[in-house]
Design a protein around this motif. Structure first.
Motif, PDB file in Angstrom:
ATOM      1  N   ARG A  91     -19.054   7.083 -14.987  1.00 57.78           N
ATOM      2  CA  ARG A  91     -19.221   8.461 -15.482  1.00 57.78           C
ATOM      3  C   ARG A  91     -20.404   9.151 -14.795  1.00 57.78           C
ATOM      4  O   ARG A  91     -21.253   9.748 -15.446  1.00 57.78           O
ATOM      5  N   TYR A 104     -27.409  13.961 -23.712  1.00 56.58           N
ATOM      6  CA  TYR A 104     -26.331  12.995 -23.991  1.00 56.58           C
ATOM      7  C   TYR A 104     -25.483  13.498 -25.151  1.00 56.58           C
ATOM      8  O   TYR A 104     -24.246  13.451 -25.111  1.00 56.58           O
ATOM      9  N   TYR A 154     -14.043   1.583 -26.746  1.00 60.36           N
ATOM     10  CA  TYR A 154     -13.511   2.663 -25.914  1.00 60.36           C
ATOM     11  C   TYR A 154     -12.003   2.804 -26.135  1.00 60.36           C
ATOM     12  O   TYR A 154     -11.347   3.592 -25.468  1.00 60.36           O
ATOM     13  N   HIS A 187     -17.208   3.162 -32.932  1.00 65.83           N
ATOM     14  CA  HIS A 187     -18.114   3.624 -31.871  1.00 65.83           C
ATOM     15  C   HIS A 187     -18.146   5.146 -31.870  1.00 65.83           C
ATOM     16  O   HIS A 187     -19.145   5.766 -31.515  1.00 65.83           O
ATOM     17  N   HIS A 252     -25.544  -0.471 -33.803  1.00 63.71           N
ATOM     18  CA  HIS A 252     -26.203   0.469 -32.890  1.00 63.71           C
ATOM     19  C   HIS A 252     -27.047   1.343 -33.804  1.00 63.71           C
ATOM     20  O   HIS A 252     -26.513   2.208 -34.499  1.00 63.71           O
ATOM     21  N   GLN A 255     -30.803   5.162 -32.419  1.00 67.02           N
ATOM     22  CA  GLN A 255     -30.933   5.496 -30.989  1.00 67.02           C
ATOM     23  C   GLN A 255     -31.336   6.954 -30.780  1.00 67.02           C
ATOM     24  O   GLN A 255     -32.165   7.253 -29.926  1.00 67.02           O
ATOM     25  N   HIS A 275     -31.186  -0.879 -30.168  1.00 69.18           N
ATOM     26  CA  HIS A 275     -31.678   0.420 -29.687  1.00 69.18           C
ATOM     27  C   HIS A 275     -33.083   0.674 -30.242  1.00 69.18           C
ATOM     28  O   HIS A 275     -34.053   0.485 -29.551  1.00 69.18           O
ATOM     29  N   ASP A 326     -27.208  -3.473 -22.557  1.00 66.19           N
ATOM     30  CA  ASP A 326     -26.364  -2.362 -23.010  1.00 66.19           C
ATOM     31  C   ASP A 326     -25.425  -1.888 -21.904  1.00 66.19           C
ATOM     32  O   ASP A 326     -24.866  -0.796 -21.984  1.00 66.19           O
ATOM     33  N   SER A 331     -24.611   5.241 -20.879  1.00 66.26           N
ATOM     34  CA  SER A 331     -26.058   5.247 -21.097  1.00 66.26           C
ATOM     35  C   SER A 331     -26.815   4.179 -20.311  1.00 66.26           C
ATOM     36  O   SER A 331     -28.045   4.226 -20.248  1.00 66.26           O
TER      37      SER A 331
END
Ligand code: NIG
Ligand code: FE
Length: 415
Positions: A91, A104, A154, A187, A252, A255, A275, A326, A331
């Motif tokens: 990406r 982000y 994903y 996610h 997670h 963050q 994180h 990660d 990221s």
């Protein structure tokens, strides 16, 4: 029997006669080192070690392979307890968007970020994902990673999350390193559930989890506990459901904001919360007296320009700290653990010894492998990093642009 002897080791690092749960607080400042050492391996398992001076020689040379470390250092291979190594495409377009000023979160709000990767992953075949993941896995093994955790997240629908888990299962079978699988269906909320997060959580809990458990595809269950993703309450509900299906929680956490992720992790008995850019006294207090490993992901903080987590405060409070890469297309497109440990020193003000404890014993704990990986201990898996000669341990993190790795040993064999 396969026998391997490594001789003329400049320094044997993290050699511990017995296993440790983790290394916490002040203890993190010390790493046991034996200067001028030898190390013996039998059938891929660490058998014994000592100093060259006291070496009594070998009585039976039959089938013995000898590696001369030429005064290089020997470390236990790194444990990378947090990655998203299975994905369809890179990406770098978003990377350029961030250079031009978008954050982000702004990129995610436009349908980029995790949802961008999800769109691409849904179109990729299992074989395509497996092939590209193998290349990434081989790369990180060559950089010294000797055990790795890999997440889904994903896919974001039944078919694609299962596809990711089957890719991870194939990677586990392929080896050569130990792999742990994490279900990260939570996610993000996929586009088709944009206005129905509750419906997506029901799908995760009522349909995906039973299907995953039926095939025993996941060791852990993870949630992105963050504003615009999943709240503390939603995270707890998802993680508790995961536990009922035999998946240990991971989070997670914190963050992008004070999200309640650390609290959600501690309350559900998570093995790690990862994180931690936005943690303060309340989170540190929650972590004390818990069995949850605070895990730093400095590559993501660096790549996204986030504030550094208060690593010193965590350690000064007596807590253990782990580090992971990660590795993911958004990221942190790096799975280089030496780079991560170097970042801990430069940006998080951790000493090289603390960084080594974070990336070996403590990250092994964060993936449930502290009884077999993360230190040079008799009976442990012989996964090792042999470096070029170095003046000191600190040099590995100091010479941040050099590849100091001479060779990597996995299960007692050079890879
Ligand atoms: O750990 N923050 C959430 N998940 C990943 C990034 C995922 C992505 O951007 O693709 C992380 O940083
Ligand atoms: Fe992540």
């Amino acid at each position: 029997m396969q026998k391997l002897l490594i001789k003329n080791i400049g320094a044997l690092v993290q050699a511990r006669p017995k296993s440790s749960k983790w290394i916490a607080g002040k203890e993190m400042a010390t790493v046991p080192i034996i200067q001028d050492a030898w190390l013996a391996i039998e059938n891929g398992i660490i058998a014994d070690y000592g100093t060259m001076e006291e070496w009594t020689g070998i009585s039976d040379w039959t089938g013995l392979e000898v590696i001369d470390a030429n005064e290089g250092f020997v470390f236990p291979a790194w444990c990378d307890s947090h990655t998203h190594l299975v994905y369809a495409t890179s990406r770098e377009g978003e990377f350029v968007d961030r250079i031009k000023g978008l954050s982000y979160e702004e990129i995610a709000a436009r349908g980029g970020g995790i949802l961008n990767s999800s769109q691409k992953l849904r179109l990729a075949t299992e074989d395509e994902l497996y092939e590209s993941a193998c290349k990434r896995l081989d790369e990180v093994i060559s950089l010294g990673t000797g055990a790795i955790e890999i997440k889904t997240g994903y896919g974001l629908d039944m078919e694609s999350e299962l596809k990711m888990l089957r890719v991870i299962r194939r990677l586990k079978e392929r080896g050569p390193i130990r792999i742990k699988a994490t279900f990260l269906g939570a996610h993000a909320v996929p586009v088709e559930f944009k206005n129905d997060k509750e419906g997506y959580i029901r799908l995760l809990i009522e349909e995906m989890m039973p299907a995953i458990a039926a095939e025993k595809l996941a060791d852990y269950c993870d949630v992105f506990c963050e504003r615009n993703y999943f709240t503390e309450e939603e995270s707890i509900c998802i993680l508790e459901a995961g536990k009922k299906h035999g998946m240990i929680p991971k989070v997670h956490a914190n963050q992008l904001s004070c999200s309640g992720g650390v609290q959600a992790g501690v309350k559900t008995g998570a093995i790690s919360v990862d994180h931690l850019e936005y943690v303060g006294e309340a989170e540190i207090a929650a972590l004390k007296n818990s069995d949850t490993m605070p895990t730093l992901l400095p590559g993501a903080a660096y790549f996204l320009g986030l504030p550094w987590p208060p690593a010193r405060q965590l350690i000064d409070a007596g807590l253990p700290v782990a580090v992971a890469s990660d590795m993911n297309p958004g990221s942190c497109p790096s799975g280089n653990m030496v780079q991560m440990m170097s970042l801990l020193c430069v940006t998080h003000k951790m000493t090289p010894e603390e960084a080594i404890n974070a990336g070996t014993i403590n990250s092994a704990y964060a993936m449930g492998l502290q009884e077999t990986h993360g230190s040079i201990t008799p009976g442990y898996v012989a996964n090792l990093v042999i470096t070029k000669p170095m003046p000191s341990l600190a040099y590995l993190m100091y010479a941040f642009g050099s590849n100091l790795i001479e060779s990597v040993i996995v299960n007692g064999k050079k890879v």
